[in-house]
Design an enzyme around this catalytic site. Structure first.
Site, short mmCIF file in Angstrom:
data_model
loop_
_atom_site.label_atom_id
_atom_site.label_comp_id
_atom_site.label_asym_id
_atom_site.label_seq_id
_atom_site.Cartn_x
_atom_site.Cartn_y
_atom_site.Cartn_z
N ARG A 149 5.06 11.02 34.41
CA ARG A 149 4.08 9.99 35.03
C ARG A 149 3.04 9.17 34.09
NH1 ARG A 149 2.50 14.42 39.14
NH2 ARG A 149 2.12 15.50 37.21
N ILE A 150 2.66 9.96 33.19
CA ILE A 150 1.95 9.09 32.20
C ILE A 150 2.43 8.46 31.06
CG2 ILE A 150 -0.07 9.44 30.55
CD1 ILE A 150 -1.09 11.54 32.26
N ASP A 169 12.78 13.39 26.10
CA ASP A 169 12.24 14.15 26.99
C ASP A 169 13.86 14.87 27.74
OD1 ASP A 169 11.66 15.45 29.58
OD2 ASP A 169 10.44 13.77 30.01
N ALA A 230 -2.85 14.37 25.44
CA ALA A 230 -1.97 15.27 26.64
C ALA A 230 -2.73 16.45 26.62
CB ALA A 230 -0.63 15.38 26.35
N ARG A 231 -2.43 17.50 25.73
CA ARG A 231 -3.15 18.70 25.80
C ARG A 231 -3.33 19.19 24.32
NH1 ARG A 231 -5.10 18.14 29.59
NH2 ARG A 231 -5.11 18.92 31.49
N ASP A 255 -7.47 13.21 21.56
CA ASP A 255 -8.58 13.05 22.82
C ASP A 255 -8.56 14.54 23.07
OD1 ASP A 255 -9.99 12.12 24.83
OD2 ASP A 255 -8.08 12.53 26.23
N GLU A 260 -11.29 23.52 23.01
CA GLU A 260 -11.93 22.36 23.21
C GLU A 260 -13.53 22.60 23.40
OE1 GLU A 260 -10.75 19.45 26.04
OE2 GLU A 260 -8.85 19.53 24.95
N HIS A 287 -11.91 14.49 25.19
CA HIS A 287 -11.04 14.42 26.31
C HIS A 287 -11.53 13.53 27.30
CE1 HIS A 287 -8.58 17.65 28.54
NE2 HIS A 287 -8.18 16.64 28.95
N ALA A 290 -9.20 10.99 31.31
CA ALA A 290 -9.14 10.78 32.51
C ALA A 290 -10.77 10.13 33.10
CB ALA A 290 -9.20 12.11 33.48
P1 NAD Z 1 4.45 14.99 34.21
O1 NAD Z 1 4.62 16.19 34.56
O2 NAD Z 1 4.43 13.78 35.11
O3 NAD Z 1 5.40 14.72 32.96
C1 NAD Z 1 5.42 15.57 31.70
C2 NAD Z 1 6.84 15.30 31.31
O4 NAD Z 1 7.15 16.03 30.27
C3 NAD Z 1 7.98 15.43 32.16
O5 NAD Z 1 8.79 14.15 32.20
C4 NAD Z 1 8.53 16.73 31.52
O6 NAD Z 1 10.06 16.52 31.78
C5 NAD Z 1 8.46 16.57 30.08
N1 NAD Z 1 8.29 17.77 29.34
C6 NAD Z 1 8.17 18.83 29.19
N2 NAD Z 1 8.63 19.82 28.53
C7 NAD Z 1 9.10 19.15 27.34
C8 NAD Z 1 9.34 19.11 26.35
N3 NAD Z 1 9.63 20.42 25.78
N4 NAD Z 1 9.83 18.27 25.50
C9 NAD Z 1 9.92 16.85 25.90
N5 NAD Z 1 9.40 16.60 27.23
C10 NAD Z 1 8.92 17.53 27.83
O7 NAD Z 1 2.81 14.94 33.59
P2 NAD Z 1 1.92 13.65 33.52
O8 NAD Z 1 1.15 13.72 34.77
O9 NAD Z 1 2.66 12.64 32.71
O10 NAD Z 1 1.03 14.46 32.25
C11 NAD Z 1 1.03 14.57 31.01
C12 NAD Z 1 0.05 15.27 30.25
O11 NAD Z 1 -1.26 14.45 30.17
C13 NAD Z 1 -0.27 16.68 30.64
O12 NAD Z 1 -0.42 17.68 29.76
C14 NAD Z 1 -1.56 16.44 31.32
O13 NAD Z 1 -2.24 17.64 31.46
C15 NAD Z 1 -2.13 15.52 30.69
N6 NAD Z 1 -3.41 14.51 30.89
C16 NAD Z 1 -4.35 14.63 29.94
C17 NAD Z 1 -5.26 13.74 30.38
C18 NAD Z 1 -6.47 13.44 29.55
O14 NAD Z 1 -7.94 13.61 29.93
N7 NAD Z 1 -6.47 13.77 28.42
C19 NAD Z 1 -5.26 13.31 31.95
C20 NAD Z 1 -4.38 13.41 32.44
C21 NAD Z 1 -3.37 14.12 32.09
C1 MLT Z 2 -6.23 16.27 33.28
O1 MLT Z 2 -5.46 17.01 33.26
O2 MLT Z 2 -6.41 15.51 34.47
C2 MLT Z 2 -7.09 15.61 32.55
O3 MLT Z 2 -7.03 16.59 31.17
C3 MLT Z 2 -8.38 15.51 32.58
C4 MLT Z 2 -9.30 16.50 32.91
O4 MLT Z 2 -9.33 17.69 33.01
O5 MLT Z 2 -10.79 15.93 32.78
#
Ligand code: NAD
Ligand code: MLT
Length: 531
Positions: A149-150, A169, A230-231, A255, A260, A287, A290
């Site tokens: 998604r992201i 991916d 991401a994480r 981020d 953390e 972080h 979001a």
């Molecule tokens: P998502 O599930 O929509 O997409 C994740 C993608 O990663 C999938 O397409 C999956 O196939 C791929 N993937 C999984 N394992 C893999 C690997 N070993 N190699 C390559 N690709 C791989 O997730 P999303 O909603 O896009 O979120 C992505 C990340 O962003 C998550 O870790 C989420 O926790 C993080 N996130 C962080 C924040 C923040 O505040 N920094 C906010 C929202 C989400």
């Molecule tokens: C999330 O996974 O949605 C983000 O890391 C944002 C948060 O947890 O605050």
């Protein structure tokens, strides 16, 4: 019911829970052990990414029914432990994706153009811009790890500014790459060798932790930029530090950290230290992915609505049950019918079941039926379950009882457009019940233990098996009347010398009245069913 919130969510959302009648405690900045100490009386828990909802915490959460993750990633939630304990786990996977994607793009700009370094320098009266020369993004290659998604939004935005976008991916189809307009790179090393910018967008899994470590950094282009929004831990922090110092990595935008800091402590109370914070070519945000007003609103609204619904016993699309997405409302009458059908057996019979077969017929033969099967099982266990039964733990509980569950399908149907049949096989016989949904949401039971019927499964129903002789139904009606119980509906079906009457009642009926019906002449057995 009581809800504990351990990390900041939008004020309006907290108020929403209070308005719904919940007793809400916001206790921000607590340590894990402090949360464990106080969590016992709470029915619901809302967290973001810092609180670790692990087995240890859950073992203290004696009243917990639902855990709400205000956000996307669920790596801080032990979903298996929730499932084992019958706790519903919900998250808000879509609510902050734009915010997270935009931050990653922002960090990418910072790493190419030294924006944050220049700002910090300016505040120290250092304006020599010759020391802050960066690179342009246009024409460079952006490498996205995880095109979900992201990742897909980031791809669209970076491609919009003129970057060539590639992605690694292995878990998505070529069609998804094509739809995102992104070049697919199969080999990870090949990917590393091509990217000028690497940005992470995967969840944190065994496979993605330390996905980029010292050996991988050595295979990257010199002067690569790395962004992790991401994480924490997807890029090894020690290796990244060394590569930033050596100049192999030109700059990084971080981020998220492996471990953390607390995001609610004041600066004086904060004890977070990290080598990456000492480097001028690193941009760090707390972080913040979001943290937009829009995402806060979206996430807060989504998580509190889910938690409130789950606590009210309504069906929610939880992490630990089959995905139903937007089809939930359309499926709701079938879900209710399936649960009612499942609930009949143990309300009428007291012998264990060895096999439970569910047959989906007509329109339902081609439908996604995971949730319907779970609903049958939930209904089946509810009359006898000692512990909490819900969509989350019911399959495991039924399996532990040694009941074999079989699903089958047929498109053939003469009388109805859809039908669910449940066959309960015990040591001596098979009893079956069937039901259908008419129109939008009118449920009918059409077969009750082999007797053809047509009744609505309302709250109080008595099912009477009797000799098929004149006068029996009259005697039942008279007895109910004498006890001031009004009959709402009456249905009966016949088979050989026996009949089955199903009587819908306006009010509650006592065990004493049921016992009296059982003693009436011609009555063979009677069961009280609550739907
Ligand atoms: P998502 O599930 O929509 O997409 C994740 C993608 O990663 C999938 O397409 C999956 O196939 C791929 N993937 C999984 N394992 C893999 C690997 N070993 N190699 C390559 N690709 C791989 O997730 P999303 O909603 O896009 O979120 C992505 C990340 O962003 C998550 O870790 C989420 O926790 C993080 N996130 C962080 C924040 C923040 O505040 N920094 C906010 C929202 C989400
Ligand atoms: C999330 O996974 O949605 C983000 O890391 C944002 C948060 O947890 O605050």
């Amino acid at each position: 019911m009581r809800i504990l919130i351990t990390e900041k969510i939008a004020e309006d959302s907290v108020q929403y829970l209070k308005d719904q009648g919940f007793d809400v405690d916001e206790r921000l900045g607590l340590s894990q052990s402090q949360i464990e100490e106080i969590v016992a009386p709470y029915d619901g828990l809302i967290v973001r990414s810092v609180t670790q909802v692990n087995r240890s915490l859950l073992s203290h959460a004696k009243s917990m029914k639902v855990v709400g993750r205000a956000g996307n990633g669920i790596d801080n939630i032990d979903v298996d432990a929730c499932t084992d304990l019958g706790i519903i786990a919900v998250n808000t996977p879509e609510a902050n994706i734009m915010a997270a994607a935009e931050l990653a793009v922002g960090l990418a700009f910072c790493t190419f153009r030294n924006i944050c370094f220049a700002d910090q320098s300016a505040r120290k009266n250092e304006f020599r811009r010759g020391k802050m020369i960066g690179n342009e993004l246009e024409g460079k290659t952006a490498g996205i790890i995880g095109l979900g998604r992201i990742g897909s939004i980031v791809a669209r935005k970076l491609s919009g500014i003129g970057m060539r976008v590639i992605a690694y991916d292995p878990y998505i189809t070529d069609e998804r790459f094509a739809r995102a307009g992104v070049e697919k790179i199969d080999g990870f090393e090949d990917f590393l060798a091509q990217a000028d910018l690497i940005t992470f967008h995967t969840p944190k899994t065994k496979e993605t932790v330390n996905m980029i470590d010292a050996p991988q950094l050595a295979k990257c282009r010199k002067d690569v930029r790395i962004v992790n929004a991401a994480r924490g831990g997807l890029v090894n922090e020690k290796a990244l530090y060394d590569a930033l110092v050596s100049g192999q990595v030109a700059a990084a935008g971080i981020d998220v950290f492996d471990k953390e800091p607390s995001y609610d402590r004041k600066p004086g109370e904060q004890n977070f230290e990290h080598p990456l914070l000492t480097l001028p070519n690193v941009v760090v945000t707390p972080h913040l992915g979001a943290s937009t007003h829009e995402a806060n609103r979206n996430v807060g609204t989504a998580v509190t609505e889910l938690v409130a619904k789950a606590l009210k016993g309504e069906l929610v699309a939880a992490i630990n049950m089959p995905a139903v997405g937007g089809r939930l409302s359309e499926m709701r009458p079938y879900i209710q019918l399936a649960e009612r059908l499942g609930s009949i057996y143990f309300q009428a019979e007291k012998t264990r079941v060895n096999r439970l077969e569910i047959v989906y017929s007509g329109d339902l033969a081609g439908a996604e039926t995971d949730l319907l099967t779970l609903s049958v099982l939930k209904g089946f266990l509810t009359p006898i379950a000692q512990e909490r039964v819900n969509f989350v733990n019911v399959s495991r509980n039924v399996a532990q009882m040694g009941v074999e569950v079989v699903e089958s399908r047929t498109t053939l149907l003469e009388k109805y457009t859809n039908l669910i049949t449940v066959r309960f096989t015990n040591d001596t016989r098979t009893l079956s019940v069937s039901g259908t949904v008419f129109g939008k949401d009118s449920m009918r039971i059409t077969d009750f233990f082999g007797y053809p019927m047509d009744f609505e499964p309302t709250r109080n129903v008595i099912a009477v098996q009797n000799e098929d002789k004149p006068g029996v139904i009259g005697r039942i009606g008279t007895l109910l009347g004498q006890n001031e119980i009004n009959i709402a509906t009456l249905n009966w079906g016949r088979k050989g010398t026996r009949a089955n009457a199903v009587v819908g009642l306006d009010g509650d009926v006592t065990d004493d009245v049921i016992a009296k019906i059982a003693r009436l002449e011609g009555v063979l057995r009677v069961s009280l069913l609550h739907f």
